[in-house]
Design a protein around this motif. Structure first.
Motif, PDB file in Angstrom:
ATOM      1  N   GLN A  79       0.863  -1.178   0.000  1.00 14.14           N
ATOM      2  CA  GLN A  79       0.000   0.000   0.000  1.00 14.14           C
ATOM      3  C   GLN A  79       0.900   1.229   0.000  1.00 14.14           C
ATOM      4  O   GLN A  79       1.655   1.449   0.960  1.00 14.14           O
ATOM      5  CB  GLN A  79      -0.897  -0.019   1.234  1.00 14.14           C
ATOM      6  CG  GLN A  79      -1.900   1.093   1.305  1.00 14.14           C
ATOM      7  CD  GLN A  79      -3.159   0.809   0.520  1.00 14.14           C
ATOM      8  OE1 GLN A  79      -3.804  -0.204   0.702  1.00 14.14           O
ATOM      9  NE2 GLN A  79      -3.503   1.715  -0.358  1.00 14.14           N
ATOM     10  N   HIS A  80       0.801   2.000  -1.078  1.00 15.17           N
ATOM     11  CA  HIS A  80       1.595   3.230  -1.176  1.00 15.17           C
ATOM     12  C   HIS A  80       0.632   4.391  -0.996  1.00 15.17           C
ATOM     13  O   HIS A  80      -0.303   4.563  -1.781  1.00 15.17           O
ATOM     14  CB  HIS A  80       2.281   3.289  -2.551  1.00 15.17           C
ATOM     15  CG  HIS A  80       3.314   4.343  -2.656  1.00 15.17           C
ATOM     16  ND1 HIS A  80       4.333   4.477  -1.741  1.00 15.17           N
ATOM     17  CD2 HIS A  80       3.490   5.328  -3.563  1.00 15.17           C
ATOM     18  CE1 HIS A  80       5.091   5.500  -2.095  1.00 15.17           C
ATOM     19  NE2 HIS A  80       4.609   6.032  -3.187  1.00 15.17           N
ATOM     20  N   VAL A  81       0.839   5.179   0.042  1.00 14.34           N
ATOM     21  CA  VAL A  81      -0.159   6.162   0.455  1.00 14.34           C
ATOM     22  C   VAL A  81       0.433   7.567   0.466  1.00 14.34           C
ATOM     23  O   VAL A  81       1.587   7.755   0.880  1.00 14.34           O
ATOM     24  CB  VAL A  81      -0.686   5.828   1.868  1.00 14.34           C
ATOM     25  CG1 VAL A  81      -1.856   6.713   2.231  1.00 14.34           C
ATOM     26  CG2 VAL A  81      -1.077   4.376   1.983  1.00 14.34           C
ATOM     27  N   GLN A  82      -0.367   8.527   0.035  1.00 17.50           N
ATOM     28  CA  GLN A  82       0.022   9.934   0.168  1.00 17.50           C
ATOM     29  C   GLN A  82      -0.165  10.336   1.626  1.00 17.50           C
ATOM     30  O   GLN A  82      -1.187   9.998   2.248  1.00 17.50           O
ATOM     31  CB  GLN A  82      -0.869  10.808  -0.733  1.00 17.50           C
ATOM     32  CG  GLN A  82      -0.629  12.290  -0.631  1.00 17.50           C
ATOM     33  CD  GLN A  82       0.665  12.712  -1.293  1.00 17.50           C
ATOM     34  OE1 GLN A  82       0.982  12.272  -2.393  1.00 17.50           O
ATOM     35  NE2 GLN A  82       1.420  13.574  -0.621  1.00 17.50           N
ATOM     36  N   GLU A  83       0.788  11.052   2.176  1.00 12.73           N
ATOM     37  CA  GLU A  83       0.673  11.518   3.559  1.00 12.73           C
ATOM     38  C   GLU A  83      -0.644  12.272   3.738  1.00 12.73           C
ATOM     39  O   GLU A  83      -1.003  13.121   2.915  1.00 12.73           O
ATOM     40  CB  GLU A  83       1.852  12.426   3.900  1.00 12.73           C
ATOM     41  CG  GLU A  83       1.998  12.735   5.383  1.00 12.73           C
ATOM     42  CD  GLU A  83       3.280  13.503   5.692  1.00 12.73           C
ATOM     43  OE1 GLU A  83       3.885  14.059   4.760  1.00 12.73           O
ATOM     44  OE2 GLU A  83       3.667  13.526   6.871  1.00 12.73           O
TER      45      GLU A  83
ATOM     46  N   THR B  11       5.287   8.085  10.191  1.00 12.88           N
ATOM     47  CA  THR B  11       5.539   7.118  11.268  1.00 12.88           C
ATOM     48  C   THR B  11       4.730   5.830  11.098  1.00 12.88           C
ATOM     49  O   THR B  11       4.968   4.850  11.811  1.00 12.88           O
ATOM     50  CB  THR B  11       5.203   7.728  12.633  1.00 12.88           C
ATOM     51  OG1 THR B  11       3.867   8.248  12.570  1.00 12.88           O
ATOM     52  CG2 THR B  11       6.178   8.818  12.996  1.00 12.88           C
ATOM     53  N   ASP B  12       3.762   5.840  10.165  1.00 16.27           N
ATOM     54  CA  ASP B  12       2.952   4.640   9.924  1.00 16.27           C
ATOM     55  C   ASP B  12       3.634   3.648   8.988  1.00 16.27           C
ATOM     56  O   ASP B  12       3.126   2.540   8.775  1.00 16.27           O
ATOM     57  CB  ASP B  12       1.595   5.036   9.323  1.00 16.27           C
ATOM     58  CG  ASP B  12       0.760   5.856  10.284  1.00 16.27           C
ATOM     59  OD1 ASP B  12       0.061   6.777   9.818  1.00 16.27           O
ATOM     60  OD2 ASP B  12       0.815   5.596  11.505  1.00 16.27           O
TER      61      ASP B  12
ATOM     62  N   THR C 121      -6.975   1.174   4.173  1.00 12.05           N
ATOM     63  CA  THR C 121      -7.452   0.018   4.932  1.00 12.05           C
ATOM     64  C   THR C 121      -6.744  -1.239   4.443  1.00 12.05           C
ATOM     65  O   THR C 121      -6.543  -1.421   3.234  1.00 12.05           O
ATOM     66  CB  THR C 121      -8.978  -0.164   4.752  1.00 12.05           C
ATOM     67  OG1 THR C 121      -9.634   1.045   5.134  1.00 12.05           O
ATOM     68  CG2 THR C 121      -9.497  -1.302   5.614  1.00 12.05           C
ATOM     69  N   THR C 122      -6.403  -2.108   5.361  1.00 11.05           N
ATOM     70  CA  THR C 122      -5.885  -3.434   5.023  1.00 11.05           C
ATOM     71  C   THR C 122      -6.851  -4.479   5.589  1.00 11.05           C
ATOM     72  O   THR C 122      -7.421  -4.289   6.666  1.00 11.05           O
ATOM     73  CB  THR C 122      -4.442  -3.644   5.540  1.00 11.05           C
ATOM     74  OG1 THR C 122      -4.072  -5.009   5.339  1.00 11.05           O
ATOM     75  CG2 THR C 122      -4.291  -3.318   7.009  1.00 11.05           C
TER      76      THR C 122
ATOM     77  N   THR D 261       2.585  -4.153   3.404  1.00 12.20           N
ATOM     78  CA  THR D 261       3.721  -3.233   3.554  1.00 12.20           C
ATOM     79  C   THR D 261       3.302  -1.847   3.110  1.00 12.20           C
ATOM     80  O   THR D 261       2.886  -1.653   1.960  1.00 12.20           O
ATOM     81  CB  THR D 261       4.921  -3.730   2.744  1.00 12.20           C
ATOM     82  OG1 THR D 261       5.324  -5.005   3.257  1.00 12.20           O
ATOM     83  CG2 THR D 261       6.096  -2.768   2.883  1.00 12.20           C
ATOM     84  N   VAL D 262       3.406  -0.894   4.021  1.00 12.49           N
ATOM     85  CA  VAL D 262       2.925   0.466   3.777  1.00 12.49           C
ATOM     86  C   VAL D 262       4.101   1.413   3.589  1.00 12.49           C
ATOM     87  O   VAL D 262       5.021   1.444   4.411  1.00 12.49           O
ATOM     88  CB  VAL D 262       2.069   0.940   4.970  1.00 12.49           C
ATOM     89  CG1 VAL D 262       1.622   2.385   4.757  1.00 12.49           C
ATOM     90  CG2 VAL D 262       0.865   0.019   5.151  1.00 12.49           C
ATOM     91  N   THR D 263       4.059   2.155   2.492  1.00 15.38           N
ATOM     92  CA  THR D 263       5.020   3.235   2.277  1.00 15.38           C
ATOM     93  C   THR D 263       4.232   4.532   2.150  1.00 15.38           C
ATOM     94  O   THR D 263       3.075   4.538   1.707  1.00 15.38           O
ATOM     95  CB  THR D 263       5.868   3.011   1.017  1.00 15.38           C
ATOM     96  OG1 THR D 263       5.003   2.776  -0.096  1.00 15.38           O
ATOM     97  CG2 THR D 263       6.786   1.815   1.192  1.00 15.38           C
TER      98      THR D 263
END
Lengths: 110, 115
Positions: A11-15, A82-83, A20-21, A105-107
């Motif tokens: 999961q690649h997320v914008q700050e 930090t997430d 959801t996982t 895996t979250v970036t």
């Protein structure tokens, strides 16, 4: 024993965004646990859900256990750097054996 | 604070060598576990132990053995290391509690490279 499937794998997320996982078990669970592994670290226990339909919150993290006790979700609001890490669900069956999902895996991009 | 320690953070071995990975916990936990972690496969259970001198096979025991001679120590043995055993190995310990179920406490991991 139970098999625990977890999606998505990455999961690649914008700050600032939410994500959801999801976790699904092949059998009914006695409880489900969530762990977080920071990059280069080891899994650390976050929370346990036991009751059907249970919802628990830890600051920006919301954990749910399905009514049938076969699925669970972790929702993170307003993602921060930090997430970053890998989030594992782990289902405990009636035999007390813990089965881990493959992890999400979250970036985070700032 | 629960402390689970592993004997090495990084290890390089040659094919065919016998490899010992040691894990020690200081919380008097009955249960101890060995996992390997590979990208995309999550944590896979190799062996676990519910008491001294007791051991049970996990999901992927082939090529591994274990020893639990003392409550605080759980050793993983690769009798003859092979390249497909290159992985991150994680040890964990736990006890069964009424309110937290069987929460597992993990060691820092040993990254093993078999050449």
């Amino acid at each position: 024993g139970q098999q625990v499937m977890q999606i998505p794998q990455y999961q690649h997320v914008q700050e600032g965004e939410d994500f959801t996982t999801y976790c699904n078990s092949s059998t009914t669970l006695s409880n489900i646990q969530w762990y977080k592994q920071r990059p280069g670290g080891h899994p650390v226990f976050l929370i346990q859900l036991v009751k059907s339909g249970e919802v628990k919150k830890q600051k920006r993290l919301t954990f749910q256990f399905g009514e049938a006790k076969k699925n669970s979700s972790l929702h993170i609001t307003a993602t921060q750097t930090t997430d970053v890490g890998t989030y594992f669900c782990a289902g405990q069956g009636v035999d007390y054996k813990l089965s881990f999902g493959a992890g999400t895996t979250v970036t985070v991009r700032a | 604070d629960v402390k689970v320690t592993q004997s090495s953070r990084y290890l390089v071995k040659r094919t065919g060598e016998k490899v010992f990975l040691e894990c020690v916990q200081d919380m008097d936990h009955e249960n101890m576990f060995w996992y390997r972690q590979d990208p995309g496969l999550g944590l896979r259970l190799i062996y676990f132990s519910y008491d001294v001198k007791m051991k049970e096979k996990g999901d992927i025991p082939e090529g591994y053995s274990v020893s639990r001679e003392k409550k605080e120590r759980f050793s993983l043995i690769l009798e003859s290391a092979s390249t497909n055993q290159t992985s991150m190995y994680l040890c964990a310990s736990s006890f069964l509690s009424r309110d937290r179920g069987e929460t597992q406490y993990f060691g820092p991991g040993t990254r093993l490279l078999v050449l």
